[in-house]
Design a protein around this motif. Structure first.
Motif, PDB file in Angstrom:
ATOM      1  N   VAL A 106      32.911  36.411  52.400  1.00 37.52           N
ATOM      2  CA  VAL A 106      33.639  35.423  53.199  1.00 37.52           C
ATOM      3  C   VAL A 106      33.273  34.008  52.766  1.00 37.52           C
ATOM      4  N   LYS A 107      34.221  33.078  53.026  1.00 35.48           N
ATOM      5  CA  LYS A 107      33.991  31.657  52.745  1.00 35.48           C
ATOM      6  C   LYS A 107      34.278  30.881  54.031  1.00 35.48           C
TER       7      LYS A 107
ATOM      8  N   GLU B 282      37.267  43.488  64.954  1.00 36.29           N
ATOM      9  CA  GLU B 282      36.276  44.499  64.559  1.00 36.29           C
ATOM     10  C   GLU B 282      35.071  43.810  63.943  1.00 36.29           C
ATOM     11  N   SER B 283      33.882  44.340  64.235  1.00 37.00           N
ATOM     12  CA  SER B 283      32.653  43.804  63.653  1.00 37.00           C
ATOM     13  C   SER B 283      32.487  44.355  62.239  1.00 37.00           C
ATOM     14  N   HIS B 284      32.232  43.462  61.278  1.00 35.28           N
ATOM     15  CA  HIS B 284      32.037  43.872  59.885  1.00 35.28           C
ATOM     16  C   HIS B 284      30.775  43.231  59.337  1.00 35.28           C
ATOM     17  N   ASP B 285      30.072  43.968  58.462  1.00 31.88           N
ATOM     18  CA  ASP B 285      28.957  43.381  57.718  1.00 31.88           C
ATOM     19  C   ASP B 285      29.586  42.564  56.607  1.00 31.88           C
ATOM     20  N   VAL B 286      29.210  41.296  56.522  1.00 27.17           N
ATOM     21  CA  VAL B 286      29.795  40.398  55.528  1.00 27.17           C
ATOM     22  C   VAL B 286      28.693  39.642  54.797  1.00 27.17           C
ATOM     23  N   VAL B 287      29.074  39.017  53.699  1.00 28.75           N
ATOM     24  CA  VAL B 287      28.148  38.186  52.931  1.00 28.75           C
ATOM     25  C   VAL B 287      28.900  36.930  52.509  1.00 28.75           C
ATOM     26  N   SER B 288      28.201  35.781  52.552  1.00 30.31           N
ATOM     27  CA  SER B 288      28.837  34.544  52.092  1.00 30.31           C
ATOM     28  C   SER B 288      28.638  34.445  50.585  1.00 30.31           C
ATOM     29  N   THR B 289      29.273  33.458  49.978  1.00 28.47           N
ATOM     30  CA  THR B 289      29.137  33.278  48.533  1.00 28.47           C
ATOM     31  C   THR B 289      27.853  32.530  48.215  1.00 28.47           C
ATOM     32  N   GLY B 290      26.863  32.633  49.082  1.00 30.80           N
ATOM     33  CA  GLY B 290      25.559  32.019  48.822  1.00 30.80           C
ATOM     34  C   GLY B 290      25.189  30.976  49.841  1.00 30.80           C
ATOM     35  N   GLU B 291      26.191  30.386  50.507  1.00 27.29           N
ATOM     36  CA  GLU B 291      25.846  29.325  51.433  1.00 27.29           C
ATOM     37  C   GLU B 291      25.474  29.869  52.802  1.00 27.29           C
ATOM     38  N   PHE B 292      24.758  29.041  53.551  1.00 29.20           N
ATOM     39  CA  PHE B 292      24.322  29.329  54.910  1.00 29.20           C
ATOM     40  C   PHE B 292      25.503  28.996  55.819  1.00 29.20           C
ATOM     41  N   ILE B 293      25.952  29.948  56.647  1.00 25.12           N
ATOM     42  CA  ILE B 293      27.087  29.702  57.545  1.00 25.12           C
ATOM     43  C   ILE B 293      26.627  29.960  58.975  1.00 25.12           C
ATOM     44  N   GLU B 294      26.788  28.960  59.835  1.00 25.84           N
ATOM     45  CA  GLU B 294      26.339  29.038  61.226  1.00 25.84           C
ATOM     46  C   GLU B 294      27.142  30.052  62.041  1.00 25.84           C
TER      47      GLU B 294
ATOM     48  N   GLY C 130      29.382  31.386  64.870  1.00 28.60           N
ATOM     49  CA  GLY C 130      30.501  30.729  65.527  1.00 28.60           C
ATOM     50  C   GLY C 130      31.475  30.058  64.572  1.00 28.60           C
ATOM     51  N   ALA C 131      31.099  29.929  63.300  1.00 27.85           N
ATOM     52  CA  ALA C 131      31.984  29.291  62.313  1.00 27.85           C
ATOM     53  C   ALA C 131      33.171  30.205  61.999  1.00 27.85           C
ATOM     54  N   THR C 132      34.287  29.592  61.616  1.00 27.25           N
ATOM     55  CA  THR C 132      35.463  30.354  61.194  1.00 27.25           C
ATOM     56  C   THR C 132      35.371  30.561  59.679  1.00 27.25           C
ATOM     57  N   VAL C 133      35.606  31.804  59.260  1.00 24.97           N
ATOM     58  CA  VAL C 133      35.538  32.144  57.834  1.00 24.97           C
ATOM     59  C   VAL C 133      36.815  32.866  57.438  1.00 24.97           C
ATOM     60  N   VAL C 134      37.038  32.942  56.131  1.00 26.50           N
ATOM     61  CA  VAL C 134      38.160  33.706  55.592  1.00 26.50           C
ATOM     62  C   VAL C 134      37.592  34.693  54.572  1.00 26.50           C
ATOM     63  N   VAL C 135      38.144  35.905  54.549  1.00 26.90           N
ATOM     64  CA  VAL C 135      37.703  36.923  53.589  1.00 26.90           C
ATOM     65  C   VAL C 135      38.295  36.562  52.232  1.00 26.90           C
ATOM     66  N   SER C 136      37.418  36.281  51.259  1.00 29.12           N
ATOM     67  CA  SER C 136      37.889  35.869  49.936  1.00 29.12           C
ATOM     68  C   SER C 136      37.923  37.021  48.945  1.00 29.12           C
ATOM     69  N   GLU C 137      37.119  38.061  49.207  1.00 33.24           N
ATOM     70  CA  GLU C 137      37.006  39.135  48.210  1.00 33.24           C
ATOM     71  C   GLU C 137      36.419  40.369  48.877  1.00 33.24           C
ATOM     72  N   VAL C 138      36.826  41.536  48.392  1.00 34.52           N
ATOM     73  CA  VAL C 138      36.219  42.792  48.824  1.00 34.52           C
ATOM     74  C   VAL C 138      35.807  43.520  47.561  1.00 34.52           C
ATOM     75  N   ASP C 139      34.530  43.867  47.481  1.00 36.84           N
ATOM     76  CA  ASP C 139      33.993  44.542  46.297  1.00 36.84           C
ATOM     77  C   ASP C 139      33.337  45.837  46.778  1.00 36.84           C
ATOM     78  N   GLY C 140      34.062  46.943  46.653  1.00 38.36           N
ATOM     79  CA  GLY C 140      33.563  48.193  47.207  1.00 38.36           C
ATOM     80  C   GLY C 140      33.531  48.068  48.717  1.00 38.36           C
ATOM     81  N   ASN C 141      32.337  48.191  49.326  1.00 40.43           N
ATOM     82  CA  ASN C 141      32.247  48.025  50.779  1.00 40.43           C
ATOM     83  C   ASN C 141      31.645  46.673  51.140  1.00 40.43           C
ATOM     84  N   ARG C 142      31.566  45.761  50.169  1.00 34.89           N
ATOM     85  CA  ARG C 142      31.007  44.430  50.391  1.00 34.89           C
ATOM     86  C   ARG C 142      32.146  43.458  50.686  1.00 34.89           C
ATOM     87  N   ILE C 143      32.076  42.810  51.847  1.00 31.41           N
ATOM     88  CA  ILE C 143      33.104  41.859  52.244  1.00 31.41           C
ATOM     89  C   ILE C 143      32.542  40.458  52.056  1.00 31.41           C
TER      90      ILE C 143
END
Length: 83
Positions: A78-79, A49-61, A63-76
């Motif tokens: 990823v690291k 499923e497509s989700h709107d996500v945000v990184s912890t501040g870093e630029f992520i290219e 195609g990169a593989t990420v893991v969901v580290s936290e969900v805050d309300g509707n904010r996902i």
């Protein structure tokens, strides 16, 4: 000029705010693929499923593989998973 909502510390269901969306919480710990470059926000495919996500501040290219580290309300949040 201040809205009464900005003065209160908490919002509840009667204000139309749900504290935690349980369908989002189940994503914590899941891996996904970045569909758009995160700088730091964008989209990722998690569990097919497509989700709107945000990184912890870093630029992520894209195609990169990420893991969901936290969900805050509707904010996902990823690291990146280091190869």
């Amino acid at each position: 000029a201040n809205s009464p909502l900005t003065l209160r510390k908490t919002l509840d269901k009667k204000d139309g705010v749900v504290s935690q969306d349980m369908t989002m919480v189940r994503l914590i710990g899941k891996q996904g693929i970045v569909m758009t470059t995160l700088r730091p926000a964008g989209k990722a495919d998690i569990d097919g499923e497509s989700h709107d996500v945000v990184s912890t501040g870093e630029f992520i290219e894209k195609g990169a593989t990420v893991v969901v580290s936290e969900v805050d309300g509707n904010r996902i949040v990823v690291k990146p998973i280091k190869a």
